[in-house]
Enzyme design. Structure first.
Site: not given
Length: 357
Positions: A21, A55, A214
């Site tokens: 990520d 994120h 996600s």
């Protein structure tokens, strides 16, 4: 999820999840002490302990958050996180090559699960490199989960569209497939992906309400970690097979909307359901249809899909869509506390009613 009961049986201890990520901040309270030393394949200078976007950290918390300091608790709170940076922000040019390198790195590590909460188009050498990396990871006995995408289109994004990858879609609190969740014949499983609290990326210390494939992918990875922790001698093929067999569904399966259904680790860990089967046969790559696992049972609380998942679709098909070389990061997910466990932050989240898209 029946998380409180699940945690009496398994907490994900002994299982490492590689989070490919934007990086993971190891100082975040909920995952402090749970983050291993990883690697940065995207930034210069490299620093896998830096997450300027937030994120990747949110995905790590969704998986292994401890709930420390009144924070969010993940579904597999004793799992370990291997941070692998392959992105920087919402659109990261050249991330396909970085992802391929990251997948190979994770495949050579002790991580059993590779989480790719990302999606986008790739072509040329990027796509070929990713597919080769996935094949390598599968041969090394890893489970690879990736997001289907958040465009609400009939197209599963890369890398989820690569054969052998567990493409994960999202469902809402009503049990229906989320309108934003991409669909297609490559969809394998679904997981909760709406009304999930997460750390706000723009306001430190605050929580926002998010949604997306996600977090659904992160919760699917965490479910696998719980099962693998309880059954450490199982192979990736066996863990995936029981996840597919015990998934919650209504109507014919697999469907283009939720695949074999919504993940239900409690069926495996608390009810003892699911036959692990042949350790050497990948249920997604079996040559004959009859070798694929047959889902059984109906969900305890899943609601009818109003015909949305009623059409049976073959499970795996090589995607043909090739567009630009950019990779889109689905920054619409959060930690799974609202789905997994109620924490004090949830009330604050709903009061603020802040959303990310």
């Amino acid at each position: 999820m029946r998380a409180d009961d699940l945690w009496k049986v398994s907490t994900g201890k002994g299982v490492t999840v590689a989070v490919l990520d934007t990086g993971v901040d190891p100082t975040a309270a909920e995952i402090r002490g749970r983050v291993l030393k990883g690697k940065d394949f995207y930034n210069s200078p490299p620093d896998a302990g830096r997450d300027t976007n937030g994120h990747g950290t949110n995905m790590a918390i969704s998986i292994a958050g401890s709930g420390a300091q009144g924070g969010l608790k993940g579904l597999a709170p004793d799992a370990r996180i291997l941070p692998v940076t392959v992105l920087k922000d919402k659109v990261s040019i050249g991330a396909g090559k970085a992802a391929a390198k990251g997948i190979r790195y994770a495949a050579d590590s002790d991580a059993r699960i590779i989480n790719l909460s990302m999606g986008g188009h790739a072509h040329g050498t990027d796509r070929a490199a990713e597919e080769a990396a996935v094949k390598y990871a599968l041969k090394k006995g890893k489970l690879v989960f990736a997001s289907t995408g958040n465009d609400g289109e009939d197209r599963v994004e890369f890398p989820a569209a690569i054969p052998g990858v567990v493409a994960v879609g999202a469902v809402g609190t009503n049990g229906k497939v989320s309108k934003f969740s991409n669909t297609g014949r490559q969809v394998v499983l679904a997981a909760p992906g709406e009304e999930t609290p997460l750390h706000c990326t723009e306001s430190e210390g605050e929580y926002c309400e998010g949604r997306g494939t996600s977090v659904a992918t992160a919760l699917a990875s965490a479910s696998a970690a719980l099962i693998w922790s309880k059954h450490p001698d199982w192979t990736a093929n066996q863990v995936l097979r029981v996840m597919i067999e015990t998934a919650g569904h209504n109507g014919p399966v697999p469907s283009k909307y939720i695949g074999y259904g919504t993940v239900r680790p409690a069926q495996v860990l608390l009810e003892g359901k699911g036959d692990p089967g042949d350790p050497d046969v990948n249920p997604l790559l079996a040559e004959r249809q009859e070798e694929s696992p047959k889902p059984s049972g109906s969900p305890d609380s899943a609601k009818k899909q109003d015909g949305e998942d009623a059409q049976s679709q073959p499970q795996q098909e090589k995607a043909a869509n090739e567009a630009d070389g950019n990779r889109t990061l689905w920054i619409v997910a959060g930690a799974g506390a609202a789905v997994v466990i109620v924490v004090g932050a949830v009330l604050a989240v709903r009061a603020r009613n802040r959303r990310v898209a």
